[in-house]
Design an enzyme around this catalytic site. Sequence first.
Site, PDB file in Angstrom:
ATOM      1  N   GLU A   1      35.757  41.713  48.040  1.00 18.31           N
ATOM      2  CA  GLU A   1      36.928  41.020  46.931  1.00 18.31           C
ATOM      3  C   GLU A   1      37.275  39.831  47.447  1.00 18.31           C
ATOM      4  O   GLU A   1      37.065  38.720  46.722  1.00 18.31           O
ATOM      5  CB  GLU A   1      37.866  42.454  47.077  1.00 18.31           C
TER       6      GLU A   1
ATOM      7  N   HIS B   1      42.918  53.441  42.045  1.00 18.29           N
ATOM      8  CA  HIS B   1      42.028  53.327  40.896  1.00 18.29           C
ATOM      9  C   HIS B   1      43.077  53.233  39.952  1.00 18.29           C
ATOM     10  O   HIS B   1      42.220  53.321  38.367  1.00 18.29           O
ATOM     11  CB  HIS B   1      40.884  54.576  41.065  1.00 18.29           C
TER      12      HIS B   1
END
Length: 342
Positions: free
Chosen positions: A75, A144
Amino acid sequence: MTEPTRGGKPQKKPIGETITLGKALNHGLRRALEDDPKVIIMGEDVGKLGGVFRITDGLQKDFGEDRVIDTPLAESGIVGTAIGLAIRGYRPVCEIQFDGFVFPAFNQIVAQVAKMFYRSLGNVRLPIVIRIPFGGGIGAVEHHSESPEALFAHIPGLKVVSCSNSADAYTMIRQSITSDDPIVFFEPKRRYWEKGEVDLDAPLANAFPLHSARVAKPGADATLLAYGPMVRTCLDAAIAAAEDGRNLEVIDLRSLSPLDMGTVYESVKRTGRAVVVHEAPGNLGLGAELAARITEECFYSLEAPVLRVTGYDVPYPAARVEEEYLPDLDRVLDAVDRSFGW
């Protein structure tokens, strides 16, 4: 069904296709790619797979691997590359696969993306959109189902928005991509499959302003304030409250930074009561900021303290008990009852 309004004024109902929120985002990204050759989509599995939620499905096939780029699982590298591309005149759209994966890129976002315009004395703009599916409700594992929006809303130099329905998803992603400011775009993953009507041909110039709150349901007795996944929950609560004779107003904040407090103040001054609802933990969340501002500006109009219905101040729990963690209709209605108990 009551039409959405802004500042109490009715808006025209969109006319078009009935599609899911996820498909509306796909259409919005496709339109952005068509309208501007400088728009680039990048992220993990966004190309051949079409993203884990299929939001970018078919885009690499139609626009090529130079426009829709499958990146390494890094990321910080995704956002760092986007910074360089933006400096060179591109408009990168980064996908962070899940909310909890954004933290390796946190330094890039808050120290570089948010600061470059200020650091360069206004000479360098970074028109980057960072898409983040957020929130719970899908039975996922650790990392998540996070709700980190307050972390980014706290950072000067970033704008933060969240859609709650298909029509807004389509227009807000396009507006974000055309903005010259860096925008963190939170997508309510539990609502990806909910359908709504979208006018795919409506000119972007006529779209509802990106950083304006929307009155999703007018009311007179109390104001419910929410964004993203909790807007639907509050609308359901308003329907249930009507059976008890209470007419609740529901405001979809849409923009978390900047906040459209004008629409909020106008509503609370009429109703005299406010309940803020979000999935993120309550401690130092958006609800705290809204409660403080409402108290400062609407003190003499309030019939009760501003109340908050939020996630708990604990790590997001295992999927089997997440429904106990997430705000639901009963918890919202309980807060409304407590407000009327003052």
